[in-house]
Design a protein around this motif. Structure first.
Motif, PDB file in Angstrom:
ATOM      1  N   SER A   1       0.837  -1.214   0.000  1.00 37.18           N
ATOM      2  CA  SER A   1       0.000   0.000   0.000  1.00 37.18           C
ATOM      3  C   SER A   1       0.869   1.260   0.000  1.00 37.18           C
ATOM      4  O   SER A   1       0.564   2.246  -0.688  1.00 37.18           O
ATOM      5  CB  SER A   1      -0.950  -0.012   1.189  1.00 37.18           C
ATOM      6  OG  SER A   1      -0.231   0.103   2.416  1.00 37.18           O
ATOM      7  N   LEU A   2       1.977   1.221   0.753  1.00 39.58           N
ATOM      8  CA  LEU A   2       2.887   2.378   0.804  1.00 39.58           C
ATOM      9  C   LEU A   2       3.532   2.612  -0.580  1.00 39.58           C
ATOM     10  O   LEU A   2       3.677   3.763  -1.026  1.00 39.58           O
ATOM     11  CB  LEU A   2       3.972   2.163   1.854  1.00 39.58           C
ATOM     12  CG  LEU A   2       3.614   2.552   3.303  1.00 39.58           C
ATOM     13  CD1 LEU A   2       4.763   2.203   4.240  1.00 39.58           C
ATOM     14  CD2 LEU A   2       3.301   4.056   3.382  1.00 39.58           C
TER      15      LEU A   2
ATOM     16  N   LEU B   1       1.032   4.270  -2.707  1.00 36.91           N
ATOM     17  CA  LEU B   1       0.836   5.661  -2.299  1.00 36.91           C
ATOM     18  C   LEU B   1       1.988   6.545  -2.779  1.00 36.91           C
ATOM     19  O   LEU B   1       1.780   7.631  -3.340  1.00 36.91           O
ATOM     20  CB  LEU B   1       0.733   5.750  -0.767  1.00 36.91           C
ATOM     21  CG  LEU B   1       0.561   7.158  -0.208  1.00 36.91           C
ATOM     22  CD1 LEU B   1      -0.867   7.668  -0.492  1.00 36.91           C
ATOM     23  CD2 LEU B   1       0.854   7.234   1.279  1.00 36.91           C
TER      24      LEU B   1
ATOM     25  N   LEU C   1       2.106   9.657  -5.437  1.00 36.88           N
ATOM     26  CA  LEU C   1       2.601  11.003  -5.102  1.00 36.88           C
ATOM     27  C   LEU C   1       3.642  11.490  -6.118  1.00 36.88           C
ATOM     28  O   LEU C   1       4.104  12.628  -6.043  1.00 36.88           O
ATOM     29  CB  LEU C   1       3.225  11.005  -3.703  1.00 36.88           C
ATOM     30  CG  LEU C   1       2.258  10.827  -2.529  1.00 36.88           C
ATOM     31  CD1 LEU C   1       3.042  10.618  -1.242  1.00 36.88           C
ATOM     32  CD2 LEU C   1       1.303  12.019  -2.412  1.00 36.88           C
TER      33      LEU C   1
ATOM     34  N   MET D   1       8.187   4.279  11.314  1.00 41.14           N
ATOM     35  CA  MET D   1       6.791   4.071  11.704  1.00 41.14           C
ATOM     36  C   MET D   1       6.746   2.869  12.646  1.00 41.14           C
ATOM     37  O   MET D   1       7.551   1.946  12.533  1.00 41.14           O
ATOM     38  CB  MET D   1       5.932   3.737  10.471  1.00 41.14           C
ATOM     39  CG  MET D   1       5.778   4.907   9.522  1.00 41.14           C
ATOM     40  SD  MET D   1       4.517   4.536   8.300  1.00 41.14           S
ATOM     41  CE  MET D   1       5.119   3.009   7.628  1.00 41.14           C
TER      42      MET D   1
ATOM     43  N   LYS E   1       1.654   3.857  13.679  1.00 45.74           N
ATOM     44  CA  LYS E   1       0.774   3.152  12.747  1.00 45.74           C
ATOM     45  C   LYS E   1      -0.595   3.035  13.378  1.00 45.74           C
ATOM     46  O   LYS E   1      -0.676   2.766  14.588  1.00 45.74           O
ATOM     47  CB  LYS E   1       1.306   1.739  12.496  1.00 45.74           C
ATOM     48  CG  LYS E   1       2.448   1.659  11.488  1.00 45.74           C
ATOM     49  CD  LYS E   1       2.747   0.187  11.253  1.00 45.74           C
ATOM     50  CE  LYS E   1       3.862   0.021  10.212  1.00 45.74           C
ATOM     51  NZ  LYS E   1       4.173  -1.403  10.028  1.00 45.74           N
ATOM     52  N   PRO E   2      -1.752   3.105  12.789  1.00 45.14           N
ATOM     53  CA  PRO E   2      -1.802   3.464  11.365  1.00 45.14           C
ATOM     54  C   PRO E   2      -1.559   4.963  11.161  1.00 45.14           C
ATOM     55  O   PRO E   2      -2.138   5.765  11.878  1.00 45.14           O
ATOM     56  CB  PRO E   2      -3.242   3.080  10.975  1.00 45.14           C
ATOM     57  CG  PRO E   2      -4.011   3.088  12.252  1.00 45.14           C
ATOM     58  CD  PRO E   2      -3.077   2.868  13.357  1.00 45.14           C
ATOM     59  N   ALA E   3      -0.706   5.302  10.178  1.00 47.07           N
ATOM     60  CA  ALA E   3      -0.374   6.708   9.917  1.00 47.07           C
ATOM     61  C   ALA E   3      -1.255   7.225   8.785  1.00 47.07           C
ATOM     62  O   ALA E   3      -1.570   6.501   7.848  1.00 47.07           O
ATOM     63  CB  ALA E   3       1.090   6.817   9.537  1.00 47.07           C
TER      64      ALA E   3
ATOM     65  N   PRO F   1      -2.160   8.951   5.476  1.00 45.82           N
ATOM     66  CA  PRO F   1      -1.413   9.150   4.221  1.00 45.82           C
ATOM     67  C   PRO F   1      -0.982  10.604   4.020  1.00 45.82           C
ATOM     68  O   PRO F   1       0.129  10.859   3.577  1.00 45.82           O
ATOM     69  CB  PRO F   1      -2.421   8.719   3.158  1.00 45.82           C
ATOM     70  CG  PRO F   1      -3.271   7.713   3.863  1.00 45.82           C
ATOM     71  CD  PRO F   1      -3.391   8.188   5.281  1.00 45.82           C
ATOM     72  N   ASP F   2      -1.846  11.564   4.412  1.00 47.81           N
ATOM     73  CA  ASP F   2      -1.475  12.983   4.293  1.00 47.81           C
ATOM     74  C   ASP F   2      -0.254  13.294   5.136  1.00 47.81           C
ATOM     75  O   ASP F   2       0.630  14.039   4.743  1.00 47.81           O
ATOM     76  CB  ASP F   2      -2.628  13.882   4.731  1.00 47.81           C
ATOM     77  CG  ASP F   2      -3.685  14.004   3.630  1.00 47.81           C
ATOM     78  OD1 ASP F   2      -3.362  13.600   2.487  1.00 47.81           O
ATOM     79  OD2 ASP F   2      -4.800  14.470   3.929  1.00 47.81           O
TER      80      ASP F   2
ATOM     81  N   ILE G   1       2.039  11.199   6.064  1.00 46.14           N
ATOM     82  CA  ILE G   1       3.205  10.579   5.438  1.00 46.14           C
ATOM     83  C   ILE G   1       3.715  11.463   4.284  1.00 46.14           C
ATOM     84  O   ILE G   1       4.909  11.739   4.177  1.00 46.14           O
ATOM     85  CB  ILE G   1       2.850   9.159   4.910  1.00 46.14           C
ATOM     86  CG1 ILE G   1       2.451   8.248   6.083  1.00 46.14           C
ATOM     87  CG2 ILE G   1       4.046   8.558   4.138  1.00 46.14           C
ATOM     88  CD1 ILE G   1       1.877   6.907   5.642  1.00 46.14           C
ATOM     89  N   ALA G   2       2.770  11.929   3.485  1.00 44.14           N
ATOM     90  CA  ALA G   2       3.149  12.761   2.325  1.00 44.14           C
ATOM     91  C   ALA G   2       3.855  14.043   2.760  1.00 44.14           C
ATOM     92  O   ALA G   2       4.863  14.436   2.190  1.00 44.14           O
ATOM     93  CB  ALA G   2       1.894  13.093   1.523  1.00 44.14           C
TER      94      ALA G   2
END
Lengths: 626, 125
Positions: free
Chosen positions: B19-20, B23, B27, B82, B105-107, B109-110, B112-113
């Motif tokens: 999934s990462l 993502l 990006l 993480m 976790k869970p982090a 996505p925003d 992380i970006a």
């Protein structure tokens, strides 16, 4: 021997006098000498001998007269014969009188010899003139040895009072009695109870003292031993650190006798179901005496007026007096238990006690209760229990913590993947030229990660509801009893009265002893907590019965405020709780455990208060494998 | 031609890793993924990434051990960590050693970006 000798002598003398009388040419009153014959015969001390001698004397006198003078009156010789006859007659009468008096005295002496008391007579000089057989035996001197000795010298008499004072009493009143000490021939001192009486002659002059002595040496020793023992027990009573209460249970005995028991009911169960009767008995049981240790225990300075009956001492919630009464009525000699007594300042003191019921001879008025203050022991126990509870709680929290961490890790990974994939899919979609291929695969992963999360949840649930591993046949009464014992302290603290009614001949149930015990413990604790803040009677009744062949039911009924209808619906849901610090897992786990055993756990709470939890467990059917 | 930053992903959980990767590519970055720390260390064919996102709890070698090994080897590039078990001690150690971020976790996505952008900016300085 002597008797025969006197008889022969008398007969020979009579013959000599007769021959002399007829053969001698002397003209004189020879026949007067028959008086000697009578006196000789009297020496035998026998009435018959005296009469025989008299008859012989009189006959021979007459015979000699007739022989010499013929049967005619002959002046002077006739007069002499008459004088002789008179002399013999008078001597006979005197001898008979003397014989009678001597016989009486001898009889009296024999009587005195029969006595177990030492009897002796001393004259005015103090010399012994009579000494009976008991005196011979006890003191050791024979009549011959004692007669003529000064009594006080012989016996080395010790007087408790001055001798002069005793003599004064003796001469004023004619008698004296008291305790003396005499020394025997063997050198032993004996204690005697002595009674003295003055002896008078016909003219009223004092001729001596008649003294009887009873040996009380052993009696005195026994009395001394008794006094010693009495003192020793008094010392134990007074100095012991154990509280001792002497109580009179005779009124309780009478009241117990009037109880009319229904058919087959035992006294103990009757008392258990009639607290009013027990309360009345408490007031009927009087406190006679208490020792200093007990006074200290209840914080009283002296035997206070407030402590007249057992009711004044026992705490209100005491459960031990009924069983003690039953033991008393059964005739047990001993009963023990643990209860709480109330101090004068109202504080409660935990104690263990032992009651000794007296034997029949001693009577119901002498029931002794030994009481030991166990406050310190209880505090230590409480501290240990507290520590244990904290430890158990800590362990549970630790387990839960680990479980939470592991749940977190297991569940968070797929959750993160779901969110991240979702976000990625959105970004691929929002591009100027959406990349549907990427969207497709991202959403595919969302779905599979979601499934993975739900698999993990299922696995955790399966782990939490493991089926019982150790199954055995369990006695329902023992199960309840053990559970009640585990929480006895909590119930006592919350002042909850516990009543257990188990039907007879209940079949055993099959299951894990610890798990089922925990269910019952949990339900008892819940009931206690429900009633703790509740005014009014706090009674928890646990009944065990067999509503059908297939199951046994344990019902716990409390007198608490009950459970509201909306709470009732959710009561067994996990994480549902009405307690501020509750986890909401207790009842959920209880129900799971009941169901894992093939049973049920239900609750009802009718309007008007009180909740009843019913734990139903199946009974293994005959022939079914255990 | 504009340089497209490369981001290395080190996580033992397949779902998280893929999934990462998706993502990061959405990006606009390049992504390289590794199932374990040793696997990352063993990759000698490519240059160091512009940034690394690594999990802490991994079997063989943990994320902070990987960080220490990289520093010891003189390999310095921005790192984001993480974890599903955030502890204060690990957080402190990792940040003190120069990590750009330490995420639970869970982090989001925003989040992380945002951290990724900041880390890449720092890496270019």
């Amino acid at each position: 021997m002597n008797t025969t000798a006197f008889r022969i002598a008398a007969a020979l003398l009579a013959l000599c006098i007769f021959l002399f009388d007829i053969l001698s040419p002397l003209e004189g009153a020879v026949a007067v000498l028959y008086v000697l014959v009578v006196l000789l015969a009297a020496a035998t001390g026998r009435r018959g001998d005296i009469l025989a001698a008299a008859a012989a004397g009189l006959t021979l006198t007459v015979a000699a007269y007739v022989d010499t003078h013929g049967p005619h009156l002959a002046g002077a010789p006739t007069l002499r014969a008459l004088v002789s006859l008179a002399a013999t007659g008078i001597a006979t009468v005197l001898a008979l009188k003397n014989q009678a008096a001597t016989a009486t005295l001898a009889a009296q002496a024999r009587l005195l010899n029969l006595s177990h008391d030492m009897i002796f007579v001393r004259d005015i000089l103090g010399q012994i003139t009579f000494w009976n057989r008991a005196a011979e035996e006890t003191y050791g001197w024979s009549v011959a040895e004692a007669t003529g000795r000064i009594a006080d010298d012989l016996l080395e008499t010790r007087y408790a009072r001055p001798r002069g004072e005793i003599d004064r009493v003796l001469h004023e009143t004619g008698r004296w009695d008291g305790t003396l000490e005499h020394r025997t021939k063997a050198g032993e001192w004996i204690t005697v109870e002595s009674r003295w009486a003055l002896q008078h002659d016909a003219q009223g002059r004092v001729v001596g003292v008649f003294e009887t002595n009873t040996d009380v040496t052993e009696r005195k020793a026994a009395h001394a031993a008794l006094v010693h023992s009495e003192r020793r027990y008094r010392r134990m009573f007074d100095a012991s650190r154990i509280g001792v209460v002497q109580e009179d249970w005779s009124a309780a005995r009478a009241a117990l006798a009037t109880i009319d028991l229904a058919d087959g009911a035992s006294l103990s169960s009757h008392l258990a179901s009639h607290p009013d009767v027990v309360a009345r008995m408490r007031r009927l049981t009087k406190i006679i005496d208490v020792n200093p240790a007990f006074l200290a225990m209840i914080g009283a300075g002296s035997s206070s007026q407030f402590h007249q009956t057992v009711d004044d001492v026992l705490c209100e919630t005491d459960q031990t007096f009924g069983p003690a009464l039953a033991a008393f009525a059964r005739g047990d000699s001993f009963h023990e238990g643990e209860t709480e007594i109330v101090r004068t300042d109202g504080r409660r003191v935990p104690v263990i006690f032992a009651i000794t019921f007296p034997t029949v001879d001693d009577g119901d008025g002498n029931v002794l209760v030994f009481v030991v203050d166990i406050t310190e022991r209880r505090q230590a126990q409480d501290a240990v229990l507290q520590a244990q509870a904290e430890l158990a709680h800590a362990a549970r929290v630790a387990t839960l913590g680990e479980l939470t961490a592991s749940i977190a890790h297991e569940v968070n990974q797929p959750l993160m993947a779901v969110v991240t994939n979702g976000e990625a899919a959105l970004r691929w979609l929002r591009r100027d030229q959406p990349d549907l291929q990427e969207v497709d695969s991202a959403i595919g992963r969302v779905v599979s990660e979601g499934r993975r999360a739900s698999e993990i949840v299922k696995r955790i649930r399966a782990f939490l509801t493991k089926t019982p591993t150790r199954s055995s046949a369990l006695d329902v009464a023992a199960l309840i009893e053990e559970a009640a014992q585990l929480v006895q302290r909590e119930l006592a603290r919350a002042e909850v009265e516990l009543r257990i009614e188990v039907a007879t001949e209940l079949p055993p149930v099959i299951g894990d002893r610890i798990q089922l015990q925990q269910v019952v413990v949990n339900l008892i604790v819940n009931a206690g907590q429900a009633m703790a803040e509740h005014d009014g009677r706090r009674l928890l009744t646990i009944t065990a019965s067999q509503p059908s062949d297939a199951c046994v039911e344990i019902a716990l009924q409390d007198t608490g405020p009950g459970i509201s209808p909306q709470n009732l619906e959710r009561l067994f849901d996990p994480f549902f709780t009405t307690k501020p610090d509750g986890m909401g897992m207790g009842l959920a786990i209880c129900r799971t455990t009941a169901e894992a055993h093939g049973g049920k756990l239900s609750v009802e709470s009718p309007p008007g208060g009180g909740a009843t939890f019913r734990l139903t467990l199946p009974v293994p059917q005959h022939g079914a494998p255990e | 031609m504009q340089h497209i930053p490369t981001v290395a992903i080190v996580d033992d959980d397949d779902g998280v890793r893929s999934s990462l990767t998706s993502l990061i590519r959405s990006l606009g970055y390049k992504a390289r993924s590794y199932g374990s720390a040793p696997q990352f260390l063993a990759d000698r064919e490519t240059d160091d990434p512009d940034c690394m996102i690594a999990d802490i709890q991994m079997p063989e070698m943990t994320g902070d051990e990987l960080q220490a090994a990289l520093i010891a080897a003189g390999r310095r590039f921005p790192m984001i960590f993480m974890t599903a078990f955030p502890t204060a001690i690990t957080r402190e150690r990792v940040m003190a050693a120069g990590a750009c971020a330490f995420l639970d976790k869970p982090a989001e996505p925003d989040t992380i970006a945002r951290h990724l952008a900041a880390a890449l900016a720092r890496g270019r300085d």
